[in-house]
Write an enzyme that holds these catalytic residues in place. Sequence first.
Site, mmCIF file in Angstrom:
data_model
loop_
_atom_site.group_PDB
_atom_site.id
_atom_site.type_symbol
_atom_site.label_atom_id
_atom_site.label_comp_id
_atom_site.label_asym_id
_atom_site.label_seq_id
_atom_site.Cartn_x
_atom_site.Cartn_y
_atom_site.Cartn_z
ATOM 1 N N GLU A 52 86.720 24.317 38.287
ATOM 2 C CA GLU A 52 86.591 25.747 37.986
ATOM 3 C C GLU A 52 87.546 26.533 38.869
ATOM 4 O O GLU A 52 87.939 26.075 39.949
ATOM 5 C CB GLU A 52 85.143 26.195 38.230
ATOM 6 C CG GLU A 52 84.867 27.648 37.881
ATOM 7 C CD GLU A 52 83.383 28.006 37.975
ATOM 8 O OE1 GLU A 52 83.037 29.158 37.659
ATOM 9 O OE2 GLU A 52 82.581 27.141 38.375
ATOM 10 N N ASN A 199 78.646 29.705 28.796
ATOM 11 C CA ASN A 199 78.147 28.895 29.906
ATOM 12 C C ASN A 199 77.008 29.648 30.582
ATOM 13 O O ASN A 199 77.100 30.860 30.818
ATOM 14 C CB ASN A 199 79.270 28.656 30.925
ATOM 15 C CG ASN A 199 78.736 28.141 32.248
ATOM 16 O OD1 ASN A 199 78.375 26.977 32.383
ATOM 17 N ND2 ASN A 199 78.660 29.013 33.246
ATOM 18 N N GLU A 200 75.939 28.936 30.873
ATOM 19 C CA GLU A 200 74.786 29.539 31.561
ATOM 20 C C GLU A 200 74.429 30.898 30.966
ATOM 21 O O GLU A 200 74.361 31.911 31.673
ATOM 22 C CB GLU A 200 75.032 29.642 33.066
ATOM 23 C CG GLU A 200 75.077 28.300 33.754
ATOM 24 C CD GLU A 200 75.077 28.378 35.278
ATOM 25 O OE1 GLU A 200 75.032 29.499 35.827
ATOM 26 O OE2 GLU A 200 75.138 27.317 35.920
ATOM 27 N N TYR A 270 70.997 21.681 40.076
ATOM 28 C CA TYR A 270 71.593 21.467 41.394
ATOM 29 C C TYR A 270 70.520 21.027 42.383
ATOM 30 O O TYR A 270 69.392 21.515 42.365
ATOM 31 C CB TYR A 270 72.269 22.744 41.897
ATOM 32 C CG TYR A 270 73.576 23.028 41.206
ATOM 33 C CD1 TYR A 270 74.748 22.383 41.591
ATOM 34 C CD2 TYR A 270 73.646 23.935 40.150
ATOM 35 C CE1 TYR A 270 75.952 22.630 40.951
ATOM 36 C CE2 TYR A 270 74.849 24.187 39.503
ATOM 37 C CZ TYR A 270 75.997 23.538 39.912
ATOM 38 O OH TYR A 270 77.193 23.780 39.269
ATOM 39 N N GLU A 327 76.627 20.308 34.581
ATOM 40 C CA GLU A 327 76.757 20.720 35.980
ATOM 41 C C GLU A 327 75.604 20.100 36.754
ATOM 42 O O GLU A 327 74.435 20.354 36.447
ATOM 43 C CB GLU A 327 76.736 22.244 36.141
ATOM 44 C CG GLU A 327 78.003 22.942 35.692
ATOM 45 C CD GLU A 327 78.029 24.423 36.039
ATOM 46 O OE1 GLU A 327 77.459 24.812 37.087
ATOM 47 O OE2 GLU A 327 78.608 25.198 35.255
#
Length: 521
Positions: A52, A199-200, A270, A327
Amino acid sequence: MKIKLQSKALLLLGSVLLSTSLLAKPPQVDITIKANELGSVLNKDIYGQFMEHLGRGIYEGIWVGEDSSIPNKDGFRLDVLTALKELQVPLLRWPGGCFADEYHWRDGIGPRESRPKTVNSNWGGVIEDNAFGTHEFFALAELLGADTYVNGNLGTGTPQEMADWLQYMTSDAPTTLVEQRKANGRDKPWKLHYFAIGNEAWGCGGNMTPEFYTNLYNQWASFAKTPQDNRPIMIASGGTDDSTIWAETLLKGVKPSWNLRMDGISHHYYTLPTGKWDVKGSSTGFNEELWFSTLEQTLRIEDFIKANVAIMDELDPEKKVGFYVDEWGTWYDVDKGTNPGFLYQQNSLRDAIVAGLNIHIFNRYADRVTMTNIAQMINVLQAMILTDKEKMVLTPTYHAFKMHVPFQDANYLPISLSSQPSYQLDGKTIPGLSASAARAKDGNVYLSLVNTQTSESVELNLSEVKQVTGWLLSDEKMDAHNTFDKPNNIAPVAFSAKVKKGKSVITVPAKSLLVLNLGKL
């Protein structure tokens, strides 16, 4: 860049085995590998990477420009290129991440000196000069032989902008956009393997509800047209952590037709050592409590995958839609003295253990989880590589991924353990041993083992094996890591064990990752 045996690591292995023999005998575990029961193919893209426009993840990390004093090929630094080629990176995801929903692709094409300068409002407020754009991304993928995954801008873009970008990348028709691509130096269209709409969407991608995003996906995907022979796998932005409502809403609300497809749903998770975003914990200098809690937190991803897969199996029994963890990785407090918006953190043995555990989980659900991307490839979060100007260092996570290269496109093999050692701390328990096996394309059976315990080894009994060779990653210190001054402080060492009448007994040291080649069983 070949991995060399490190004398320190060899001495460590000897000391670990010696100390084990002097102490109480470690628990014995019999492992059975069902070598003839071929399971799902472990899609090579399960081992994908994410890059990114964040910190030094791209600029300096891989892109330095043709005029840099750092040795490079067409602007890509040679030392990093060499390391990534040895890693056999199967897939690259770009340009984000949160950056994707503010990225306008036309800013990144044409002469670099003419590209507009913008502010990266998501990551540090730094100036983005757009030197790395569409052409540079695909050039890097081609240099690495990697598949490509592009995130479209749903947040601040338009359906027209997205449709134009897809045409620019994939079409060979004599249109104005294609002629523009040719004028910019690329005659033939690129191969685009995956394309995501946003995204998200639940967060930085627009703070949307699942229902609202599903409606937008139906609209935007209707215009995501490409040539029949260059149609990417289409991905919808899904949930995070323990959320299952996104997968359920998308599967019920997206109505496939001849020009509307949803081939995959993304999911993000995460690993935070403390489980809290405000104080996540340090990447080094941690105690056993944080070692344990990090592993405990990372293992939660299996519950989240299992819950989503159950809903998908009900609503999509033919398994037409993939579940992509695009991710994942560890997220610590940034290293002191670094820009908090750059998400730079050191990478230790603990991260390699986390990588091994996650890989094992992804392998178990390979019929649905056919693509994942660790965040991120260079200088950001759980990185493969760290750089400091002209210096470069490989991380324990890099070594973990390289040790698992034989698992790419291998066939999953079921295994069973006679018992499961427990790792207990402060009244909590996690598995002390994790294992995953596969028959690789070379015909050999590979076995990956993770000992999560900080002080206890495990004795493993193997039967019906041809050979026992491989690589071991371990260290005395929980936070063993490589630095620019000591780049080989921790690295894999060669491992082998005797085989007698098809049987072998091996010791899996504490806090270790071990990948074995057992031959053609």
